[in-house]
Design a protein around this motif. Structure first.
Motif, short mmCIF file in Angstrom:
data_model
loop_
_atom_site.label_atom_id
_atom_site.label_comp_id
_atom_site.label_asym_id
_atom_site.label_seq_id
_atom_site.Cartn_x
_atom_site.Cartn_y
_atom_site.Cartn_z
N ARG A 26 0.83 -1.19 0.00
CA ARG A 26 0.00 0.00 0.00
C ARG A 26 0.87 1.25 0.00
NH1 ARG A 26 -3.12 1.21 3.69
NH2 ARG A 26 -4.81 1.86 2.34
N GLY A 27 0.41 2.29 -0.70
CA GLY A 27 1.15 3.54 -0.78
C GLY A 27 0.55 4.42 -1.86
N ILE A 28 0.91 5.70 -1.89
CA ILE A 28 0.26 6.61 -2.84
C ILE A 28 0.56 6.24 -4.29
CG2 ILE A 28 0.04 8.55 -1.24
CD1 ILE A 28 2.50 9.80 -2.54
N TYR A 29 1.74 5.66 -4.57
CA TYR A 29 2.07 5.32 -5.96
C TYR A 29 1.62 3.90 -6.32
CZ TYR A 29 4.81 9.60 -5.97
OH TYR A 29 5.20 10.91 -5.87
N THR A 30 1.80 2.96 -5.41
CA THR A 30 1.34 1.59 -5.69
C THR A 30 -0.18 1.55 -5.81
OG1 THR A 30 1.57 1.18 -3.31
CG2 THR A 30 3.30 0.30 -4.74
N ASP A 31 -0.88 2.31 -4.97
CA ASP A 31 -2.34 2.37 -5.07
C ASP A 31 -2.75 2.99 -6.41
OD1 ASP A 31 -2.29 1.39 -2.52
OD2 ASP A 31 -3.45 3.01 -1.60
N LEU A 32 -2.03 4.02 -6.84
CA LEU A 32 -2.30 4.67 -8.12
C LEU A 32 -2.12 3.69 -9.28
CD1 LEU A 32 -2.67 7.17 -9.99
CD2 LEU A 32 -0.22 7.63 -9.68
N ILE A 207 -5.12 7.70 -1.82
CA ILE A 207 -4.89 6.28 -1.56
C ILE A 207 -6.18 5.50 -1.77
CG2 ILE A 207 -3.00 6.62 0.09
CD1 ILE A 207 -5.04 6.31 2.35
N GLU A 208 -6.03 4.19 -1.75
CA GLU A 208 -7.19 3.30 -1.73
C GLU A 208 -7.50 3.03 -0.26
OE1 GLU A 208 -8.27 -1.36 -2.81
OE2 GLU A 208 -6.41 -0.48 -3.55
N PRO A 209 -8.51 3.71 0.31
CA PRO A 209 -8.73 3.60 1.77
C PRO A 209 -9.07 2.17 2.19
CG PRO A 209 -9.99 5.43 0.82
CD PRO A 209 -9.48 4.61 -0.33
N ILE A 210 -8.43 1.74 3.28
CA ILE A 210 -8.78 0.45 3.85
C ILE A 210 -10.16 0.56 4.49
CG2 ILE A 210 -6.42 -0.32 4.29
CD1 ILE A 210 -6.79 0.61 7.21
#
Length: 418
Positions: A26-32, A207-210
């Motif tokens: 999880r992270g701003i770039y991996t989620d993107l 992000i993709e919120p949990i």
């Protein structure tokens, strides 16, 4: 809510300095990247493998995501500014060669890249010319001015002038510039009169919120492991510990934190200033303070799950409006936020608008301690701020909404209105 999808083969090349060894993290770039992939976009990531890792250039594939990990010099957590500078200047040559070697038959519809660094101009120009690619800058860092602000570079010195020319070229070569906040957007317009307003838009840290968690009790096992009393109000700072965080102010907070009744301060991070703050804590042995350089991600996440307040620190000297991505992590976990920053960042405005936290300038340790005392003693206030922050995240920092911004350009080519 309906989100855009891609019906035909479209390829995005994403250049980043973020480590992308596992795109499922999880992270701003991996989620993107995962969200783009889920919409049918073929994503080609180029990320560094720094010299210290002693690993070769390697290509991996997962579904319609390909990750090209390129062997580079050391560009992060270096003690030598010269080593970092040389490695940063070399990276565009290393990346371009690796891309041509591994993706030579791919036509890229869009080149997407984030700052830092500002040295991707050769790659961007090459694909604009040969592929007619659209170019999108995700502006996370305003360099070299940020280095000038905290004394790492001299204004109008040789290094500054060299990097400033590269910054200007980067903005000129970018069809679109996505800014983290309105403060960022306004700063670019005010200090770069050659940049037109229709090139700029808001592209926030997202992000993709949990799934929203209902916190009932704290994980006693993880707290015991790290010797954190279960019945305290846990204040957590997690992230970089470098010059941008204004470590001298953080040290003052460490020394004064004993005044926060029932409070415990946990610092988890690494960076150029870790040894300075760690040595201070080891020598002074302050009450109610713990520090760790690195923790397994699973255990850090468990500690965040036990936290009561999330902390943000920025050096008071910044003239550029930084906007730390740490904010989204705290909001995601329904944590109230206590931020000590410069006056120029608009993070303070977001905390006020979202009713999710408290702010002070990072020169005023007395006000910080008063805010901490208030948050430590008022559980209902913490809970209300945490819930407000979580709602604000869902409304404003959901990765699905930011991916729509990119797809608008990819599918239609229309600039977004600011």
């Amino acid at each position: 809510m309906t989100f855009k999808k891609v019906d035909e083969d479209m390829n995005i090349l994403f250049l980043t300095l973020s480590k992308m060894e596992d795109i499922r993290q999880r992270g701003i770039y991996t989620d993107l990247v995962r969200e783009l992939s889920s919409r049918g976009v073929n994503v080609y990531i180029v990320s560094p493998r720094q010299k210290r890792e002693n690993l070769p250039t390697e290509l991996s594939k997962e579904g319609n995501i390909k990750v090209l990990k390129v062997k580079t010099g050391n560009i992060t957590a270096t003690k030598s500014f010269i080593e970092k500078g040389i490695s940063t200047l070399m990276i565009e040559y290393q990346y371009l060669k690796a891309i041509k070697d591994n993706f030579k038959d791919i036509k890229f519809d869009m080149i997407m890249y984030s700052t830092p660094p500002i040295t991707f101009n050769k790659i961007i120009k090459y694909y604009k010319k040969h592929h007619n690619s659209k170019t999108y800058l995700i502006l996370k860092d305003i360099f070299p001015q940020n280095a000038v602000d905290i004394g790492l570079m001299k204004k109008d010195g040789i290094l500054y002038n060299m990097f400033r020319k590269k910054e200007i070229s980067l903005y000129n070569n970018s069809d679109f510039i996505g800014c983290m906040s309105y403060g960022n957007l306004d700063y670019i317009l005010q200090h770069n009169n050659y940049v037109t307003k229709n090139k700029l838009e808001i592209f926030p840290n997202a992000i993709e919120p949990i799934e929203k968690k209902q916190k009932t009790s704290k994980d006693k096992q993880i707290l015991d492991k790290y010797k954190i009393p279960e019945d305290t109000t846990l204040f957590v700072y997690g992230g970089n510990l470098g010059k941008p965080q204004g470590i001298d102010f953080v040290i003052k907070i460490v020394d004064e934190f004993y005044k926060v009744e029932n409070g415990h301060l946990l610092i988890v991070g690494s960076g150029t200033e870790f040894n300075k703050i760690n040595t201070h804590i080891e020598n002074s042995k302050p009450l109610g303070v713990s520090i760790f350089e690195r923790l397994p991600k699973e255990e850090y996440d468990k500690l965040i799950g036990c936290a009561d307040v999330g902390l943000i620190f920025l050096d008071y000297r910044f003239t550029i409006p930084n906007f730390p991505s740490r904010l989204t992590s705290y909001m995601e976990n329904s944590l109230p936020i206590l931020a000590a920053t410069d006056k120029n960042t608009d993070i303070k405005d977001v905390l006020l608008e979202s009713k999710s936290g408290l702010w002070c300038e990072s020169t005023d340790e007395n006000k910080f301690i008063k805010h901490a005392q208030k948050l430590s003693s008022e559980k209902e206030l913490r809970e209300n701020m945490g819930l407000s922050g979580r709602k604000y995240l869902e409304d404003n920092y959901d990765i699905r909404k930011t991916v729509d911004i990119l797809l608008n350009h990819l599918l239609e080519g229309d600039a977004q209105n600011v």
